[in-house]
Design an enzyme around this catalytic site. Structure first.
Site, PDB file in Angstrom:
ATOM      1  N   HIS A  23      34.089 -23.515  -8.379  1.00 62.64           N
ATOM      2  CA  HIS A  23      34.705 -24.212  -9.396  1.00 62.64           C
ATOM      3  C   HIS A  23      34.679 -25.598  -9.189  1.00 62.64           C
ATOM      4  CE1 HIS A  23      36.553 -20.485 -11.095  1.00 62.64           C
ATOM      5  NE2 HIS A  23      36.446 -20.141  -9.846  1.00 62.64           N
ATOM      6  N   GLU A  75      34.890 -27.758 -11.478  1.00 69.53           N
ATOM      7  CA  GLU A  75      36.053 -28.446 -12.324  1.00 69.53           C
ATOM      8  C   GLU A  75      37.167 -28.978 -11.546  1.00 69.53           C
ATOM      9  OE1 GLU A  75      35.027 -25.334 -12.276  1.00 69.53           O
ATOM     10  OE2 GLU A  75      36.992 -24.025 -12.810  1.00 69.53           O
ATOM     11  N   CYS A 131      31.554 -19.524 -11.481  1.00 70.51           N
ATOM     12  CA  CYS A 131      32.127 -18.802 -10.814  1.00 70.51           C
ATOM     13  C   CYS A 131      31.823 -16.983 -11.522  1.00 70.51           C
ATOM     14  CB  CYS A 131      33.658 -18.567 -10.594  1.00 70.51           C
ATOM     15  SG  CYS A 131      34.307 -17.673  -9.159  1.00 70.51           S
TER      16      CYS A 131
HETATM   17  N1  GLN Z   1      36.285 -11.917 -10.842  1.00 66.70           N
HETATM   18  C1  GLN Z   1      35.208 -12.686 -10.063  1.00 66.70           C
HETATM   19  C2  GLN Z   1      35.315 -12.505  -8.522  1.00 66.70           C
HETATM   20  O1  GLN Z   1      36.374 -12.241  -7.995  1.00 66.70           O
HETATM   21  C3  GLN Z   1      34.980 -14.151 -10.406  1.00 66.70           C
HETATM   22  C4  GLN Z   1      36.275 -14.760  -9.927  1.00 66.70           C
HETATM   23  C5  GLN Z   1      36.354 -16.235 -10.952  1.00 66.70           C
HETATM   24  O2  GLN Z   1      35.680 -16.474 -11.695  1.00 66.70           O
HETATM   25  N2  GLN Z   1      37.328 -17.064 -10.197  1.00 66.70           N
HETATM   26  O3  GLN Z   1      34.442 -12.765  -7.895  1.00 66.70           O
END
Ligand code: GLN
Length: 536
Positions: free
Chosen positions: A474, A476, A348
């Protein structure tokens, strides 16, 4: 048995999505886009079922429903009260999980008996027994049996007190699970049994274990499963624990190990990255290796420290995150891993910083950034998603939950997934800026996967690098002990390869020093020997 699980949390946030991970640990995301308590991650990993938003309810969400119903006139004429209206809503949340597809619903109530805010929950579960019939409910109370002082005496007092408090609320536990640092004696169990009026076979001990994956075996040895089935009158055969045993054996027998650096903002509270840690462990189990995590504070990855902190790592994970603190350190980690061939997985925000690194340092787009951190950057390579522009509400409004992506055949990402279309869970507002995608085309920065409509970049990788892979998702969250997330497998595999190549090079160095001048064929032989030794 078909089992589903649920967590009821007595705090007022509608969900944990708006809480600081420092305070509450990771926010776990379900397929249907629920931002939930991290315990749901454990539930999914242990029962191997995908849960939904319904599996987590907080006081905030319960009151929201009650108040919304009051405004809609559902209680017209009545005074709306904690009992029965809030307690009924708590019971609705429990029964919302009941369906023809499940035999047992396990509901965990967070917090501690004795907290003010837990009272409506205790009252609700007290009523549930009456509603569904005595033999259909089993109350399990988890207590702490602490060790006191130099004598190492184990104390039953906290257990006695919390059971007394529970009973004063009308709930008599059917079983007590005693958490302790080291095993408790049978004598202590008997004492708890007689003081708390719980059958001695139903006083079970969950002493600290080396791995949480030992716990199903521990609880079985302690007889908890039998006790619960008896209370619930479930006629079931002995459990088949082969998979759990296999998993534990594999962990014990792991002969290789790798060091993976986790470049995070909340490294002092490791629960903030719980699913990432578990996914790394699962990948380790898969490869017969133990994964040692090096917790690296993102802000410290600057200047001269970059090399000394990252040099000896076999691999790097740049996890998700929000807010500016530590961003430059994460970008530095992306640069360093790219330039030095260190396997790196970006999750992400991790994909976003890898993109920023490449834009700044390879494409020469000076001061390229994410508009989340620098709204005035001349090159917003990461930008707010179009769909997010008009949203002002902070709760539950990100791009959330499972989304499909199509992978580009021939990429490392497609290879580890062994699929053309994959689904992963998301939680973000910003994305790879589609307007600047052309700048990356024709370089070794490869878009390895995108949304089915081709608009969003979902996976990236670097051609010619052993493993420099980022995902907007994600993965994970869907990793399971016996089915590790493919990208984590890829990272750990690349890290193991790198370590073994390093060992071979070191062995070759030693041999050539020994041989002094050393003839080339002899050196090649030594390298081959060392290489097969490393593989063994
Ligand atoms: N802050 C970033 C976004 O909102 C990444 C979010 C995250 O890593 N879950 O896109």
């Amino acid at each position: 048995m078909r089992v589903t699980m649920q967590k009821l949390d007595p705090y007022i946030n509608v969900d944990p999505g708006t809480m600081n991970p420092f305070e509450h640990g990771e926010v776990f995301v379900t397929d249907d886009g629920g931002e939930t308590d991290l315990d749901l991650g454990h539930y999914e990993r242990f029962i191997d079922e995908n849960l939904t938003k319904l599996s987590n309810a907080t006081t905030g969400s319960i009151y929201s429903s009650v108040i919304a119903m009051e405004r809609q006139g559902e209680y017209l004429g009545k005074t709306v009260q904690v009992i029965p209206h809030v307690t009924n809503e708590i019971k609705n949340r429990i029964s919302s999980l009941v369906s023809d597809d499940v035999d047992v619903v396990i509901t965990e109530i967070g917090g501690t008996v004795g907290d003010i805010e837990i009272l409506p929950y205790l009252e609700a579960i007290r009523q549930v027994r009456l509603d569904v019939g005595r033999g259909n409910v089993c109350y399990i109370h988890v207590t702490l049996v602490p060790f006191i002082g130099p004598t190492g005496e184990q104390k039953t007092k906290p257990t006695q007190h919390s059971v007394t408090e529970l009973r004063s609320r009308g709930v008599q536990p059917d079983a007590i699970v005693c958490r302790s640092e080291s095993p408790i004696s049978d004598e202590l169990k008997r004492k708890i049994s007689s003081l708390c009026d719980v059958d001695v076979s139903a006083v079970v001990n969950a002493a600290d274990a080396d791995s949480i994956y030992e716990i199903p075996l521990v609880l079985h040895d302690e007889g908890l499963d039998g006790v619960v089935c008896e209370i619930l009158r479930l006629n079931v055969p002995d459990p088949d624990l082969t998979d759990w045993k296999w998993l534990n054996q594999r962990m014990e027998m792991a002969q290789r190990n790798v060091r993976i650096g986790l470049i995070g903002k909340y490294v002092t509270l490791q629960d903030a990255y719980l699913s990432v840690v578990e996914a790394l462990n699962h990948a380790g189990i898969h490869h017969g290796a133990s994964v040692e995590i090096e917790w690296i504070q993102a802000e410290s990855v600057e200047g001269l420290m970059v090399d000394s902190l990252l040099r000896d790592l076999d691999g790097i994970v740049i996890p998700g995150g929000f807010g500016e603190r530590g961003i430059e350190g994460k970008i530095n980690a992306a640069t360093y891993s790219r330039e030095n061939g260190i396997p790196c997985l970006g999750l992400c925000l991790g994909l976003q910083v890898m993109t920023i690194d490449y834009a700044r340092n390879v494409l020469g787009l000076a001061n390229a950034h994410s508009s989340e951190f620098d709204p005035r950057t001349p090159w917003p390579v990461i930008d707010l998603m179009e769909s997010q522009r008009s949203i002002t509400d902070k709760g539950g409004t990100m791009r959330l939950g499972a989304c499909l992506a199509k992978l580009r055949p021939g990429t490392k990402v497609a290879e580890v997934y062994a699929a053309e279309v994959v689904s992963e869970r998301h939680r973000h507002r910003y994305e790879f800026n589609p307007k600047l995608r052309g700048r990356f085309e024709g370089t070794d920065f490869v878009v390895a996967g995108e949304s089915p409509d081709g608009l969003l970049v979902e996976f990236i990788e670097l051609d010619g690098h052993p493993w420099w892979v980022g995902t907007q998702a994600h993965p994970e969250f869907t990793s399971r002990p016996d089915r590790p997330a493919p990208l984590f497998c890829g990272l750990v595999k690349a890290a193991l390869d790198r370590k073994e190549i390093g060992m071979v090079a070191q062995a070759a160095d030693e041999v050539s020093t020994e041989l002094d001048v050393g003839s080339a064929p002899k050196q090649a032989e030594a390298v081959a020997d060392a290489s097969s030794a490393a593989h063994r």
